[in-house]
Enzyme design. Sequence first.
Site, PDB file in Angstrom:
ATOM      1  CG  HIS A  47      -6.603   0.671  -1.748  1.00  0.00           C
ATOM      2  ND1 HIS A  47      -6.883   0.148  -0.690  1.00  0.00           N
ATOM      3  CD2 HIS A  47      -7.378   0.444  -2.826  1.00  0.00           C
ATOM      4  CE1 HIS A  47      -8.245  -0.558  -0.800  1.00  0.00           C
ATOM      5  NE2 HIS A  47      -8.615  -0.482  -2.020  1.00  0.00           N
ATOM      6  CB  CYS A 106      -1.092   0.044   1.249  1.00  0.00           C
ATOM      7  SG  CYS A 106      -0.098   0.094   2.692  1.00  0.00           S
ATOM      8  CG  HIS A 109      -4.587   0.050   3.675  1.00  0.00           C
ATOM      9  ND1 HIS A 109      -3.953  -1.018   2.930  1.00  0.00           N
ATOM     10  CD2 HIS A 109      -5.554   0.347   2.739  1.00  0.00           C
ATOM     11  CE1 HIS A 109      -4.270  -1.077   1.556  1.00  0.00           C
ATOM     12  NE2 HIS A 109      -5.324  -0.308   1.649  1.00  0.00           N
TER      13      HIS A 109
END
Length: 132
Positions: free
Chosen positions: A106, A43, A94
């Site tokens: 993402h 991420c 994240h």
Amino acid sequence: GSSKNGSSGSKQSRRSQLVNYALQFVGGSYQYGGSDPHTGVDCSGFTRYVYQHGAGITLNRSSRGQALQGKEISADQMRPGDLLFYGSKSNIDHVAMYIGEGKIVHASTERTGITISNWNYRNPVKIRSIME
């Protein structure tokens, strides 16, 4: 010489360019610790790569580190290119990039790879604006 007007929209187009740059990697693979979307990214590797190559802005390597950059904004101030952070206030795990119209891009999981989701598919604990 005639001057091209449209300088007022330049900031917006810079954000649009960043979003368009990021979107070309949708469908790419997720790889933990990966830093190049051509071969696999996680991420924060994804957002770091996109910002570096799409806007010339250097982000920290970890999502936790990136959450300290730029300035904090609220959800109703979100603009394309802003970063959303998920997890808990004490442990961000994240990061995703807002692309407009309620969507984020993402590097999600190994199963889904680089994908587009709703921005509130999880509740973001922090939203940061990195670009002016």
